[in-house]
Design an enzyme around this catalytic site. Structure first.
Site, PDB file in Angstrom:
ATOM      1  N   LYS A 219      16.819  24.108  52.040  1.00 49.49           N
ATOM      2  CA  LYS A 219      16.351  25.485  52.027  1.00 49.49           C
ATOM      3  C   LYS A 219      17.072  26.263  53.117  1.00 49.49           C
ATOM      4  O   LYS A 219      17.270  25.764  54.232  1.00 49.49           O
ATOM      5  CB  LYS A 219      14.846  25.538  52.252  1.00 49.49           C
ATOM      6  CG  LYS A 219      14.049  24.801  51.185  1.00 49.49           C
ATOM      7  CD  LYS A 219      14.160  25.473  49.827  1.00 49.49           C
ATOM      8  CE  LYS A 219      13.290  24.793  48.789  1.00 49.49           C
ATOM      9  NZ  LYS A 219      13.252  25.518  47.505  1.00 49.49           N
ATOM     10  N   ASP A 247      19.317  26.654  48.851  1.00 48.36           N
ATOM     11  CA  ASP A 247      18.353  27.455  48.090  1.00 48.36           C
ATOM     12  C   ASP A 247      17.750  28.500  49.018  1.00 48.36           C
ATOM     13  O   ASP A 247      17.101  28.168  50.008  1.00 48.36           O
ATOM     14  CB  ASP A 247      17.267  26.520  47.546  1.00 48.36           C
ATOM     15  CG  ASP A 247      16.248  27.226  46.666  1.00 48.36           C
ATOM     16  OD1 ASP A 247      16.332  28.457  46.506  1.00 48.36           O
ATOM     17  OD2 ASP A 247      15.355  26.532  46.136  1.00 48.36           O
ATOM     18  N   GLU A 273      21.134  28.713  45.294  1.00 46.58           N
ATOM     19  CA  GLU A 273      20.043  28.909  44.341  1.00 46.58           C
ATOM     20  C   GLU A 273      19.217  30.130  44.735  1.00 46.58           C
ATOM     21  O   GLU A 273      18.912  30.324  45.912  1.00 46.58           O
ATOM     22  CB  GLU A 273      19.179  27.654  44.329  1.00 46.58           C
ATOM     23  CG  GLU A 273      18.043  27.660  43.333  1.00 46.58           C
ATOM     24  CD  GLU A 273      17.355  26.309  43.280  1.00 46.58           C
ATOM     25  OE1 GLU A 273      16.150  26.268  42.964  1.00 46.58           O
ATOM     26  OE2 GLU A 273      18.031  25.279  43.555  1.00 46.58           O
ATOM     27  N   GLU A 299      14.096  29.373  38.166  1.00 47.47           N
ATOM     28  CA  GLU A 299      12.706  28.929  38.286  1.00 47.47           C
ATOM     29  C   GLU A 299      11.715  30.085  38.233  1.00 47.47           C
ATOM     30  O   GLU A 299      10.556  29.891  37.861  1.00 47.47           O
ATOM     31  CB  GLU A 299      12.495  28.120  39.563  1.00 47.47           C
ATOM     32  CG  GLU A 299      12.538  28.907  40.850  1.00 47.47           C
ATOM     33  CD  GLU A 299      12.304  28.031  42.070  1.00 47.47           C
ATOM     34  OE1 GLU A 299      11.149  27.941  42.501  1.00 47.47           O
ATOM     35  OE2 GLU A 299      13.279  27.461  42.599  1.00 47.47           O
ATOM     36  N   ASP A 322      12.401  26.067  33.998  1.00 47.04           N
ATOM     37  CA  ASP A 322      11.162  25.609  34.619  1.00 47.04           C
ATOM     38  C   ASP A 322      10.163  25.376  33.498  1.00 47.04           C
ATOM     39  O   ASP A 322       9.930  26.245  32.667  1.00 47.04           O
ATOM     40  CB  ASP A 322      10.639  26.657  35.604  1.00 47.04           C
ATOM     41  CG  ASP A 322       9.419  26.191  36.359  1.00 47.04           C
ATOM     42  OD1 ASP A 322       8.348  26.091  35.730  1.00 47.04           O
ATOM     43  OD2 ASP A 322       9.512  25.929  37.575  1.00 47.04           O
ATOM     44  N   HIS A 349      14.595  23.261  37.614  1.00 49.17           N
ATOM     45  CA  HIS A 349      13.719  23.296  38.779  1.00 49.17           C
ATOM     46  C   HIS A 349      12.584  22.305  38.552  1.00 49.17           C
ATOM     47  O   HIS A 349      12.031  22.212  37.457  1.00 49.17           O
ATOM     48  CB  HIS A 349      13.138  24.693  38.961  1.00 49.17           C
ATOM     49  CG  HIS A 349      12.034  24.776  39.965  1.00 49.17           C
ATOM     50  ND1 HIS A 349      10.726  25.040  39.612  1.00 49.17           N
ATOM     51  CD2 HIS A 349      12.035  24.619  41.302  1.00 49.17           C
ATOM     52  CE1 HIS A 349       9.973  25.055  40.698  1.00 49.17           C
ATOM     53  NE2 HIS A 349      10.744  24.804  41.744  1.00 49.17           N
TER      54      HIS A 349
END
Length: 454
Positions: A219, A247, A273, A299, A322, A349
């Site tokens: 992240k 992400d 992402e 997602e 998703d 995701h």
């Protein structure tokens, strides 16, 4: 023998994952992984399970939205065939009054997905097959009948979809056998939560490589210098041959995304992402064109129409479906077909609670019956909360084992439902929290058919 749906139970299930910062990222620093969870029951004793995934507050809203769909299922024949499942999907998503709440996006659309997915679980169990196999055994004509082509025909026609599926038909049996023997490639996000310490990141990254994963994800987005430091640590931990995706969870404006990723590019991120708003098609295209890292998103993409535009605008390199964001299996089938038409790999995701269990079926079906390939394709894996499911995912040497139990792998254990029901379950009763409540507590038991008929 035809069965009738006689039970429709909705539960507000939450797990206090924020206590350990599991799932934390730049936009969602304190998630409590949650599920607005549906159980369908038939007079023959069969059950179908589905859910919407949320991260805590607001889960009661999605549960109420699912409740609103009770009349479409209760007292009706349990769906068993492609025709039955298509009819339910179209009825839920085409209702003229409920549609006004989206249309085809937001909480109501997610609720429709929970009902549709529970129906697929029920139908696959009746057929004695896992959902990926149940889908893969359908004819191309049956699969096309499941898709709503309204708003898609400028990008994908029924005839084009049929051609894609017919082209993949000859090798289905061989690919299914290979899937059972080898499993499906996975990557892990478990080392990369933004709230984790550097030492925890390094330890978990090394463990991921030891466990056979060839890709991890970090992240990013809170602080650029921190992100550069963490990328260096992760790269040193995993070595040069392991992919590291990043992400941002929608953190940036377009110009900031371009600047940030240009700074991270020397450390070779595999993709970025959700660099900006999931609704910003042209923004994603600008990010993709403005810096060297490939772009992934999906997602939080609300429906098949937005996926169509992302592909038309050349705004995305990796399509991230998703299982619980759009209206269930049917709409995800449309997105898989769009990705196949535009030649973009699907890398779903997952994580959350139950998302790994669901989405593995969709990727495996894609491999067997749609794209016919797992090249540059991979499913996210997060090692959280699988112990609460009757048929949890199995990861071996960095790959998802193909499920063989009938259904959608969505069934949560009764004791987990009882313990984590919000706010009256013992897990929540024992928790000291200052979290504000935004709604009245739900009763300790789901409403019964008789109570709702009064």
């Amino acid at each position: 023998m035809s069965q009738t749906v006689t039970g429709f139970e909705v539960h507000d299930i939450r797990f206090p994952t924020s206590e350990q910062l599991d799932g934390s990222d730049a936009m969602n620093p304190d998630p409590d992984y949650s599920a607005a969870y549906l159980v369908l029951r038939t007079d023959g004793g069969a059950e179908g399970h589905g859910f919407c995934f949320t991260i805590g507050r607001g889960n009661e809203v999605t549960a109420t939205a699912i409740e609103a769909l009770r009349p479409y299922v209760l007292g009706r024949p349990a769906p068993h065939t492609a025709a039955d499942l298509a009819a339910l999907y179209f009825e839920l998503t085409h209702d003229s009054q409920l549609r006004w709440l989206g249309p085809e996006k937001g909480v109501m659309h997610m609720a429709a997905g929970a009902v549709v997915n529970a129906a697929w679980d029920l139908a696959a169990k009746a057929a004695g097959k896992p959902v990926w196999e149940f889908l893969s055994d359908m004819t191309p004509e049956e699969l096309v009948s499941l898709v709503d082509f309204r708003y898609l025909s400028d990008a994908l026609t029924p005839d084009e979809a049929l051609a894609i599926l017919r082209a993949a038909e000859p090798g289905r049996a061989e690919r299914a056998a290979r899937l059972r023997a080898e499993g499906y490639p996975a990557y892990t996000t478990s080392p990369g939560w933004l709230g984790y310490s550097d030492s925890k990141l390094v330890t978990l990254a090394k463990q991921a490589v030891a466990d056979g994963f060839e890709q991890i994800k970090l992240k990013v987005g809170a602080d650029l210098e921190d992100d550069i430091r963490r990328m260096k640590l992760a790269r040193a931990a995993v070595g040069p041959g392991i992919r590291i995706a990043v992400d941002a969870n929608q953190r940036w404006d377009v110009a900031e995304a371009v600047r940030w990723m240009s700074a991270l590019a020397p450390y070779e991120p595999h993709w970025i992402e959700e660099p900006t708003s999931p609704d910003d098609i042209l923004g994603h295209a600008a990010v993709r064109a403005g810096q060297p890292v490939k772009v992934a998103t999906g997602e939080h993409v609300a429906n098949r129409v937005m996926f169509k535009q992302l592909l038309q605008a050349e705004a995305v390199d990796y399509v991230q479906i998703d299982a619980a964001r759009v209206a269930g299996v049917n709409e995800n089938l449309a997105i898989l077909l769009l990705a196949a038409k535009y030649g973009r790999p699907v890398c779903p995701h997952a994580g959350g609670v139950g998302l790994c269990e669901l989405v593995q079926h969709l990727s495996m079906f894609d491999y067997v019956a749609v794209s016919g390939s797992w090249e540059d394709r991979i499913i996210e894996y997060v090692d959280h909360l699988h112990e609460h499911f009757a048929d949890p995912v199995v990861i071996t040497s960095g790959r998802y084992a193909a499920p063989d139990a009938p259904g959608f792998s969505a069934q949560m254990l009764p004791e987990s439902i009882a313990a984590h029901r919000y706010p009256e379950g013992p897990v929540w009763q024992a928790r000291t929290t200052s979290e504000p409540r935004t709604s009245e507590p739900r009763t300790s038991e789901p409403r019964t058919t008789e109570e709702n008929d009064r």
